[in-house]
Motif scaffolding. Structure first.
Motif, PDB file in Angstrom:
ATOM      1  N   ASN A 248       0.666  -1.168  -0.100  1.00  0.00           N
ATOM      2  CA  ASN A 248      -0.353   0.032   0.107  1.00  0.00           C
ATOM      3  C   ASN A 248       0.258   1.090  -0.228  1.00  0.00           C
ATOM      4  O   ASN A 248       0.424   2.055  -0.432  1.00  0.00           O
ATOM      5  CB  ASN A 248      -1.431  -0.274   1.161  1.00  0.00           C
ATOM      6  N   SER A 249       1.714   1.224   0.694  1.00  0.00           N
ATOM      7  CA  SER A 249       2.604   2.018   1.036  1.00  0.00           C
ATOM      8  C   SER A 249       3.625   2.542  -0.788  1.00  0.00           C
ATOM      9  O   SER A 249       3.344   4.299  -1.264  1.00  0.00           O
ATOM     10  CB  SER A 249       3.819   2.111   2.091  1.00  0.00           C
ATOM     11  N   ASN A 252       0.676   4.012  -2.932  1.00  0.00           N
ATOM     12  CA  ASN A 252       0.476   6.273  -2.270  1.00  0.00           C
ATOM     13  C   ASN A 252       1.049   6.615  -3.130  1.00  0.00           C
ATOM     14  O   ASN A 252       1.089   7.714  -3.395  1.00  0.00           O
ATOM     15  CB  ASN A 252       0.037   6.106  -0.646  1.00  0.00           C
ATOM     16  N   ILE A 255       0.118   6.590  -7.459  1.00  0.00           N
ATOM     17  CA  ILE A 255      -0.804   6.239  -7.982  1.00  0.00           C
ATOM     18  C   ILE A 255      -1.157   6.760  -9.448  1.00  0.00           C
ATOM     19  O   ILE A 255      -1.738   6.232 -10.441  1.00  0.00           O
ATOM     20  CB  ILE A 255      -2.064   7.254  -7.171  1.00  0.00           C
ATOM     21  N   GLU A 277      -6.846  -0.961  -7.234  1.00  0.00           N
ATOM     22  CA  GLU A 277      -7.275  -0.765  -5.727  1.00  0.00           C
ATOM     23  C   GLU A 277      -6.897  -2.251  -5.286  1.00  0.00           C
ATOM     24  O   GLU A 277      -6.779  -1.881  -3.789  1.00  0.00           O
ATOM     25  CB  GLU A 277      -7.572   0.551  -5.826  1.00  0.00           C
ATOM     26  N   TYR A 280      -3.743  -3.224  -3.917  1.00  0.00           N
ATOM     27  CA  TYR A 280      -3.239  -2.195  -2.411  1.00  0.00           C
ATOM     28  C   TYR A 280      -3.481  -3.709  -1.131  1.00  0.00           C
ATOM     29  O   TYR A 280      -4.739  -2.512  -1.004  1.00  0.00           O
ATOM     30  CB  TYR A 280      -3.203  -0.816  -2.617  1.00  0.00           C
TER      31      TYR A 280
END
Length: 316
Positions: A248-249, A252, A255, A277, A280
């Motif tokens: 996820n990091s 972000n 994107i 998404e 993620y």
């Protein structure tokens, strides 16, 4: 007179250069095959075992990608939901490139088999173009063959053979510690092709997010995906593209690039079958890289794919 002599010398030199090149390549492959030590437990050689799994009779669900796939599934859960299929995790290394990986398995797939392709995002880079790198030297060395490997990939391998030699020495040392510490090792795959050896060891805490950067997205790999999809579907193979799993990091931080890849896949008529998404996952589910899941993460990702696959199969 001087001009004629110079011209003659020039043409002789032109003939000489390919000869020198052939001798150089022959020497390098001689070193590769007969001097650089064999590592039978090399992580990359899990690919050889997975290709044998594809010879099984009956309908198959085949998961394909790099190590985001190899480290990212609990294939037994898929088998429980789709028990009429043999489930094979054919993902090994992103460094093999998607061109090589797809060519390797395409002729082994038959009517009613399901192929789920999950390329790492770097496969879309204009630098990569979906080609493989020095990881392919393990396959060349083992097989004594360059089948399904392009001239570009061979050239890249030759340029980096010194690095490969050093990697082999390090692997020979580290693989002797298999079972005591975490190492990338052929023995770490289960019978379905899932990599599970790392489940025994603590995860790396504070794995930092990474920007997925590329100057531009390569169109040739998109064309390749489309052509391979059409060929496979003509033979009755059902083909889906799914997004890779991603920390996820890192998502972000990336994107814009990720959404552009998603859009291009859709316009290419090879759309991802689910939203990117959805894959993620929280950082705590990753083991040692932004693509490698731990046991719990592999379970969550597998359940997401199963849920979507049930919908997709019902539509077929």
């Amino acid at each position: 007179m001087i001009y004629k002599e110079a011209k003659k010398y020039f043409y002789k030199t032109l003939l000489f250069i390919p000869l020198v090149g052939m001798i150089y390549v022959t020497i390098l492959f001689g070193i590769l095959f007969y001097i650089i030590p064999d590592i039978e437990t090399s992580y990359s050689l899990g690919h050889i075992d997975k290709m044998k799994l594809l010879n099984k009779e009956g309908k198959k669900i085949v998961l394909l990608g790099g190590s985001n796939v190899g480290f990212g599934f609990n294939s037994n859960l898929i088998k429980e939901e789709f028990n009429e299929y043999t489930v094979i995790n054919a993902g090994t290394r992103a460094g093999f490139g998607m061109r090589f990986s797809l060519k390797e398995i395409s002729k082994k797939l038959k009517k009613d088999d399901i192929l789920i392709i999950m390329p790492e995002y770097n496969h879309f880079s204009d630098d990569s173009k979906g080609y493989g790198g020095i990881d392919l030297l393990d396959i060349i060395k083992y097989r004594k063959s360059i089948k399904n490997i392009t001239i570009r990939e061979i050239y890249y391998c030759i340029l980096n053979i010194k690095s490969y030699f050093l990697n082999q020495i390090n692997s020979g040392i580290s693989n002797k510690l298999y079972g005591k510490i975490f190492v990338y090792d052929r023995r770490g795959y289960n019978k379905n092709g899932d990599y599970i050896e790392h489940y025994k060891f603590p995860i790396i805490n504070n794995l930092k997010g990474q920007v997925i950067f590329m100057k531009k997205i390569d169109n040739s790999i998109l064309t390749f995906f489309y052509k391979e999809k059409i060929k496979l579907e003509k033979n009755g193979v059902i083909v889906f593209f799914f997004p890779p799993v991603l920390q996820n990091s890192s998502a972000n931080l990336s994107i814009k690039t990720l959404k552009e890849i998603e859009k291009k896949m859709k316009n290419n008529k090879t759309p991802f079958s689910d939203k990117i998404e959805n894959y993620y996952l929280e950082d705590k589910y990753f083991y040692d890289t932004i693509y490698h899941l731990n046991k719990e993460g592999a379970k969550i990702r597998t359940e997401k794919v199963i849920k979507k696959l049930k919908v997709l199969i019902d539509k077929e």
